[in-house]
Each structure stands twice: as structure tokens, then as C-alpha cells.
Design a protein around this motif. Structure first.
Motif, PDB file in Angstrom:
ATOM      1  N   ILE A   1       0.838  -1.203   0.000  1.00 31.47           N
ATOM      2  CA  ILE A   1       0.000   0.000   0.000  1.00 31.47           C
ATOM      3  C   ILE A   1       0.871   1.251   0.000  1.00 31.47           C
ATOM      4  O   ILE A   1       0.662   2.175  -0.816  1.00 31.47           O
ATOM      5  N   ASN A   2       1.846   1.300   0.904  1.00 29.10           N
ATOM      6  CA  ASN A   2       2.733   2.463   0.943  1.00 29.10           C
ATOM      7  C   ASN A   2       3.579   2.579  -0.316  1.00 29.10           C
ATOM      8  O   ASN A   2       3.848   3.685  -0.798  1.00 29.10           O
TER       9      ASN A   2
ATOM     10  N   LEU B   1       1.345   4.080  -3.050  1.00 28.61           N
ATOM     11  CA  LEU B   1       1.073   5.497  -2.786  1.00 28.61           C
ATOM     12  C   LEU B   1       2.291   6.371  -3.061  1.00 28.61           C
ATOM     13  O   LEU B   1       2.171   7.480  -3.592  1.00 28.61           O
ATOM     14  N   MET B   2       3.477   5.856  -2.705  1.00 29.12           N
ATOM     15  CA  MET B   2       4.698   6.631  -2.952  1.00 29.12           C
ATOM     16  C   MET B   2       5.050   6.656  -4.436  1.00 29.12           C
ATOM     17  O   MET B   2       5.533   7.674  -4.957  1.00 29.12           O
TER      18      MET B   2
ATOM     19  N   LEU C   1       2.954   6.665  -6.817  1.00 31.85           N
ATOM     20  CA  LEU C   1       2.003   7.596  -7.441  1.00 31.85           C
ATOM     21  C   LEU C   1       2.187   9.020  -6.939  1.00 31.85           C
ATOM     22  O   LEU C   1       1.422   9.911  -7.330  1.00 31.85           O
ATOM     23  N   HIS C   2       3.155   9.206  -6.038  1.00 26.43           N
ATOM     24  CA  HIS C   2       3.469  10.519  -5.463  1.00 26.43           C
ATOM     25  C   HIS C   2       2.292  11.116  -4.689  1.00 26.43           C
ATOM     26  O   HIS C   2       2.108  12.330  -4.651  1.00 26.43           O
ATOM     27  N   LEU C   3       1.481  10.217  -4.107  1.00 22.74           N
ATOM     28  CA  LEU C   3       0.381  10.682  -3.272  1.00 22.74           C
ATOM     29  C   LEU C   3       0.846  10.972  -1.848  1.00 22.74           C
ATOM     30  O   LEU C   3       0.213  11.748  -1.135  1.00 22.74           O
ATOM     31  N   VAL C   4       1.927  10.343  -1.424  1.00 22.56           N
ATOM     32  CA  VAL C   4       2.525  10.610  -0.113  1.00 22.56           C
ATOM     33  C   VAL C   4       4.035  10.700  -0.296  1.00 22.56           C
ATOM     34  O   VAL C   4       4.615  10.138  -1.234  1.00 22.56           O
TER      35      VAL C   4
ATOM     36  N   TRP D   1       0.007   2.957   9.198  1.00 24.23           N
ATOM     37  CA  TRP D   1      -1.428   2.710   9.259  1.00 24.23           C
ATOM     38  C   TRP D   1      -1.860   2.091  10.580  1.00 24.23           C
ATOM     39  O   TRP D   1      -2.931   2.427  11.108  1.00 24.23           O
TER      40      TRP D   1
END
Length: 324
Positions: A161-162, A165-166, A168-171, A177
Motif C-alpha cells: 500500500i505504501n 502510494l509513494m 504515485l506521489h500521493l505521499v 497505518w
């Protein structure tokens, strides 16, 4: 049937012959169906032994129960343990957690199961429909030990999950979590949906199969598209099923779960993860305070019955399907 007047009020007198005739008819019916009665005896015995006989143990909630003492030697304390529950800050906290997670599971479970059932019902190719059904059913047969292991691994700092997200540059950095309480309820709700959504669609698909195909044919003639048919035919057709399942689910409003919270919870999220079941285990059974544990169980049962009757009464007032 004769009427005998006493003062101004007539009283109906039952004919003795008719009464004897009704008794003979009842015994004749019992004799004809004795095989069915014999078959039901094991089930009735099971219900009595495992559902009603244990109610005797509720007396522990009104005692300072000591396992080594006989029933006559127990000290009766009335509602002492119930008063402790409702004045204890820890119990109020776990009650909040239980209600919150139960409501999240209820809403997400209903919405996702209905949506998936609607989508599956629109798949015309049997092969693809069965394939999707099989894939969505599989998690149901996994134990919570396996499911929580998969969830914990996926949500780890270096989990998938992380990583996604990384990428996709979302975080900018991994999210912890399972170490922050604000995420815990959402994690539990998503875990329940992933595990049970496929299984929960079975009864909705069965209800959809009973809808008259002529309604869809008439809608096609009128020029309705798929979404219009789902909204105006399919959903109204399964509405009674949705209402019945909703009433039953409301009766389990305090059943937020035990395994997933116990296995995913830790000291960092304890204020968000503990439910009534964990409270009973931690402060009741683990400390041999069986009276407090029993009081917590009685509270859950009373709330469940009350909510079930209230939901059934509300459905009756609204003219919907009901259990009773």
C-alpha cells in the motif's frame, strides 16, 4: 354456540362436543406428523442445552462470584457490576469504539454488497460472472488469523500500500497505518469488506433471480438503459430482502468483532481498537472477574434485543417487510 346473558353482557358458552372434536383433531394431526416431531427433537434439545440452559449463568452478574464456592455461598451484590460498567471511563471508551466500528462495518458491508450484486447481475457471460463470484467469495473462507496477517503485511511501512502510494506521489513518506488510531477504524472496515463482500452478495443475487424477466423486457421496449433498469426494477425487487437483512444486522449493532481488533490492535492504538468483547476478556475473564464479564454480556444481549425490536417496529410503521 349459545349465549348466556349475565346482566347486560352476553357470555359465549363453548359447545363441549365441539371442544372435544378440536382436541381429537389436534391429536390426530400430531399423530400424522410424528415423524417430523421426532426429527425436530435433536434440534430442540440443542437449542435448550446451548441457548437456554446457560442463561442460568446470568446470575453471576448479580453476585461477587467465586469459582470455589457453591451457589448458596455466593455473595449477592445486586446491580453493583452494572453500575461499575456505566461509570467506568474505559467501558465508555470501548462502547464508543464498538458502536463506531459496528456502524462502519454495517454501512460499508451493505453498500458494497448491494453494488457488487448489481454489477454481477449485469454480467451476461456466465464464465466471467462465475469467475468474479469465485474470486470475491474466496476471502470469506480464510480465517481472521490469515486475513489480519495479510492486512498487516500490506500496511507495513514497506508494504504494497505504501509502495503504491509513494510511486504515485500521493505521499512523501510511508504512513504508519497500524500505529495511528485515526486510521484504525477505516482499516477494520476495509478488512471486513474485503473478506465478506463476495459472500454477502449471495442472498442478493438469489433475490434478483426471482424478479420477473417480463419487467426487464417491458423496460427494454420503453427504451430504458441498464442503470434505469437497476434503479427502477432490480433495487425495488430486492427491497424486502434488504430490509430484512438490515433489521437482522441492527440486532447485532454491538457485534463489531473480536479477532480483527485483537490481532491488529497494539499499545499505540489501544484507545481506538478495544471493543466490548476485548474489554470483557481483558478486565473480566483474564482477571477472574466473571461477574463483570457476565454483566458485559448481558448488556450486549439486552441492547441487541432492544435494537432488533425497535428496527422491526420501525419497519412495520413504515409499511415495510419485517421479521415479527
Amino acid at each position: 354456540m349459545e349465549e348466556i346473558a349475565i346482566g347486560a353482557k352476553p357470555v359465549k358458552q363453548v359447545d363441549p362436543k365441539k371442544k372435544r372434536s378440536n382436541k381429537r383433531l389436534t391429536w390426530a394431526t400430531i399423530k400424522e406428523q410424528r415423524q417430523l416431531i421426532y426429527m425436530s427433537v435433536p434440534l430442540l434439545a440443542y437449542i435448550v442445552l446451548f441457548a437456554y440452559v446457560p442463561i442460568w449463568g446470568w446470575s453471576m452478574a448479580f453476585q461477587d462470584y467465586k469459582p470455589a464456592r457453591s451457589f448458596d455461598e455466593q455473595t449477592w451484590v445486586g446491580f453493583k457490576h452494572f453500575k461499575f460498567l456505566f461509570t467506568d471511563d474505559n467501558f465508555m471508551r470501548v462502547l464508543r469504539n464498538t458502536l463506531a466500528m459496528s456502524m462502519i462495518n454495517l454501512i460499508l458491508g451493505f453498500v458494497t454488497a448491494i453494488i457488487l450484486a448489481l454489477l454481477l447481475n449485469e454480467i451476461k457471460k456466465i464464465f466471467w460472472k462465475r469467475t468474479v463470484q469465485t474470486i470475491s467469495y474466496l476471502p470469506h473462507f480464510l480465517s481472521w488469523i490469515i486475513v489480519t496477517g495479510i492486512v498487516a503485511t500490506s500496511l507495513a511501512s514497506d508494504g504494497i500500500i505504501n509502495e503504491v502510494l509513494m510511486k504515485l506521489h500521493l505521499v512523501d513518506k510511508p504512513i504508519l497505518w497500524l500505529s495511528e488510531g485515526k486510521y484504525f477504524w477505516g482499516v477494520v472496515g476495509a478488512s471486513h469488506v474485503w473478506k465478506e463482500v463476495g459472500w454477502n452478495t449471495i442472498i442478493y443475487l438469489a433475490a434478483m433471480a426471482s424478479i420477473d424477466p417480463a419487467l426487464y423486457e417491458a423496460a427494454d421496449i420503453d427504451g430504458a438503459n441498464r442503470y434505469q433498469k437497476m434503479w427502477n426494477i432490480t433495487l425495488p425487487g430486492i427491497k424486502p430482502t434488504i430490509i430484512i437483512l438490515l433489521i437482522m444486522s441492527i440486532g447485532h449493532i454491538l457485534e463489531a468483532g473480536f479477532e480483527v481488533q485483537y490481532l491488529l490492535g497494539n499499545g499505540l492504538v489501544v484507545d481506538w481498537s478495544e471493543t466490548i468483547d476485548i474489554f470483557v476478556l481483558k478486565y473480566g475473564i483474564a482477571q477472574s472477574n466473571y461477574s463483570l464479564a457476565t454483566a458485559g454480556g448481558i448488556f450486549k444481549t439486552i441492547v441487541s434485543i432492544t435494537m432488533l425490536l425497535l428496527a422491526n417496529w420501525t419497519a412495520k410503521r413504515l409499511g415495510e417487510e419485517r421479521l415479527l
